[in-house]
Design a protein around this motif. Structure first.
Motif, PDB file in Angstrom:
ATOM      1  N   CYS A 167     -42.954 -36.137  20.510  1.00  0.00           N
ATOM      2  CA  CYS A 167     -42.895 -35.972  21.960  1.00  0.00           C
ATOM      3  C   CYS A 167     -42.487 -34.540  22.282  1.00  0.00           C
ATOM      4  O   CYS A 167     -41.413 -34.079  21.862  1.00  0.00           O
ATOM      5  CB  CYS A 167     -41.908 -36.964  22.556  1.00  0.00           C
ATOM      6  SG  CYS A 167     -41.815 -36.924  24.355  1.00  0.00           S
ATOM      7  N   GLN A 223     -44.039 -35.258  26.753  1.00  0.00           N
ATOM      8  CA  GLN A 223     -45.447 -35.637  26.712  1.00  0.00           C
ATOM      9  C   GLN A 223     -45.897 -35.892  25.274  1.00  0.00           C
ATOM     10  O   GLN A 223     -45.468 -35.204  24.344  1.00  0.00           O
ATOM     11  CB  GLN A 223     -46.321 -34.526  27.314  1.00  0.00           C
ATOM     12  CG  GLN A 223     -46.032 -34.234  28.772  1.00  0.00           C
ATOM     13  CD  GLN A 223     -46.504 -35.345  29.688  1.00  0.00           C
ATOM     14  OE1 GLN A 223     -47.512 -35.990  29.418  1.00  0.00           O
ATOM     15  NE2 GLN A 223     -45.772 -35.574  30.775  1.00  0.00           N
ATOM     16  N   ASP A 231     -52.968 -36.525  23.053  1.00  0.00           N
ATOM     17  CA  ASP A 231     -54.041 -37.515  22.974  1.00  0.00           C
ATOM     18  C   ASP A 231     -54.477 -37.724  21.527  1.00  0.00           C
ATOM     19  O   ASP A 231     -54.490 -36.776  20.722  1.00  0.00           O
ATOM     20  CB  ASP A 231     -55.245 -37.063  23.793  1.00  0.00           C
ATOM     21  CG  ASP A 231     -54.995 -37.148  25.285  1.00  0.00           C
ATOM     22  OD1 ASP A 231     -54.218 -38.022  25.701  1.00  0.00           O
ATOM     23  OD2 ASP A 231     -55.587 -36.334  26.034  1.00  0.00           O
ATOM     24  N   LYS A 255     -52.354 -41.976  23.560  1.00  0.00           N
ATOM     25  CA  LYS A 255     -51.342 -40.925  23.502  1.00  0.00           C
ATOM     26  C   LYS A 255     -50.249 -41.259  22.492  1.00  0.00           C
ATOM     27  O   LYS A 255     -49.775 -42.380  22.433  1.00  0.00           O
ATOM     28  CB  LYS A 255     -50.718 -40.706  24.886  1.00  0.00           C
ATOM     29  CG  LYS A 255     -51.645 -40.001  25.877  1.00  0.00           C
ATOM     30  CD  LYS A 255     -50.930 -39.693  27.170  1.00  0.00           C
ATOM     31  CE  LYS A 255     -51.849 -38.940  28.129  1.00  0.00           C
ATOM     32  NZ  LYS A 255     -52.221 -37.612  27.608  1.00  0.00           N
TER      33      LYS A 255
END
Length: 405
Positions: free
Chosen positions: A306, A310, A313, A318
């Motif tokens: 992470c 975020q 992909d 994800k």
């Protein structure tokens, strides 16, 4: 002690789960493929072989939880391979790495016997295709376990219009995948994807691939080895693909192909494996192949990190999949007299080490599989340092036919 299920559930899309015998038996026909992919291009009338390097690494999250690396890889001259063992078997006090490693080692021994060029092979030992090779290898193993299997065998026996046309026979059981790259616009062009296998997953679940197993009543009271042989015969996907000097093969576990898109793998290879500056072929240095393998594994693991809140992909969503990751990066090159001399020496040393280790002429010389002693790793390593490739000559001389059975 049995690891609590909550531990594995906390890892997103993580471990591969064991698939039961009955669950697999009823759906084998859905996965079976027998396909041949010919490409007629100019090539010299010469045998080819693999030059390859492998790299594997458990995911740090699985290491912290105490899971064992159950992956295995093979980079022998005529045969490349990846097996991804089911780590869940540790909960039943089984070592999940034993079957994958024993299976690939046995496949390697058979490939050296059946596929090496310039060798005399008895009729009963002739190469009959990847299915027969894997069946024989499985029957000679004894370890318990469950694993996916991916093999790529270089078959130099095929002829088209009377001319030698080497083919790669690819056999897949489960969700390891193979990607073939080629410089389609000339020696100095970039590598492009020309062939890609598909995963075999039950109900498309990332945790339940088709598997080749040997287990006892602790896991599956209905298991019988005939079911495993049926998985090889009826459930495997087999493709025969034209092989050309300079082609690059990437064989990876699901930890690679669940986390990296194909164009990301192609980009890594083009960055690390440069096109020749002259318009003639020169084998890729082995350290470049290793660097590419290491980079693919590193980028695969990075997808589950992470960054700034975020996740990146991946083909499965994800954040990808926390998993052990193994990859083989190989290049197809010409088989030369040097390969013949080196591998003849390797086989000779392996045979004599069997005799010495087992304490008598009756073991190791009378029959190929009469003892389970180790081969001479020093000789094998010395060969790999000079050029880890090989080529094979199978027995099937029928024009335009690549052995599948």
């Amino acid at each position: 002690t049995v690891r609590p299920l909550a531990t594995t559930e906390s890892m997103k899309r993580s471990p591969t789960f064991l698939v039961g015998t009955v669950q697999q038996k009823d759906i084998l026909g859905e996965f079976q493929k027998r396909e041949q992919h010919y490409t007629e291009e100019y090539s010299k009338n010469k045998p080819l072989c693999f030059s390859a390097r492998a790299y594997q690494q458990p995911h740090p999250a699985k290491v912290r939880m105490g899971y064992k690396d159950a992956d295995a890889t093979l980079t022998s001259p005529m045969l490349l391979g990846v097996c991804d063992g089911v780590s869940q078997l540790e909960e039943f006090q089984m070592d999940p790495s034993l079957l994958p490693n024993e299976l690939l080692k046995t496949c390697e021994e058979l490939a050296m016997l059946q596929l090496m060029p310039d060798t005399n092979v008895s009729p009963q030992d002739q190469y009959r295709g990847p299915i027969s090779l894997l069946k024989e290898a499985y029957q000679e193993t004894t370890s318990f376990g469950s694993t996916t299997v991916l093999l790529a065998a270089l078959d130099n026996s095929t002829r088209i219009h009377g001319k030698l046309h080497p083919m790669i026979a690819v056999l897949s059981i489960g969700d390891c995948e193979l990607l073939m790259l080629r410089r389609t616009n000339g020696r100095q062009s970039e590598l492009e994807a020309v062939f890609h296998t598909e995963m075999q997953r039950i109900d498309y679940n990332v945790q339940t691939p088709l598997q080749l197993a040997r287990v006892d009543e602790r896991i599956d009271e209905e298991f019988d080895e005939s079911i495993a042989l049926e998985v090889i015969e009826k459930g495997s996907a087999v493709h025969c693909v034209s092989a050309y000097e300079g082609d690059v093969l990437i064989l990876g576990s699901d930890g690679v192909f669940d986390n990296l898109f194909l164009d990301e793998i192609v980009e890594i290879c083009n960055e690390i494996l440069p096109a020749p500056t002259a318009n003639h072929f020169s084998p890729m240095p082995a350290q470049y192949l290793m660097k590419a393998a290491q980079r693919i594994v590193k980028e695969s693991h990075a997808k589950s990190d992470c960054v700034n809140g975020q996740f990146l992909d991946t083909p499965i969503g994800k954040g990808g999949k926390v998993d052990d990751t193994s990859v083989v990066v190989g290049e197809i090159i010409e088989w030369t007299e040097a390969h013949t001399q080196i591998w003849s020496e390797v086989r000779r040393n392996r045979r004599w080490k069997d005799v010495i280790s087992c304490g008598g002429m009756q073991c190791g010389m009378a029959t190929r599989h009469s003892c389970s002693c180790e081969g001479d790793e020093d000789e094998k390593s010395r060969f790999r340092g000079r050029s880890e490739d090989a080529s094979e000559e199978s027995s099937d001389e029928e024009e335009g036919n690549c052995s599948i059975a």
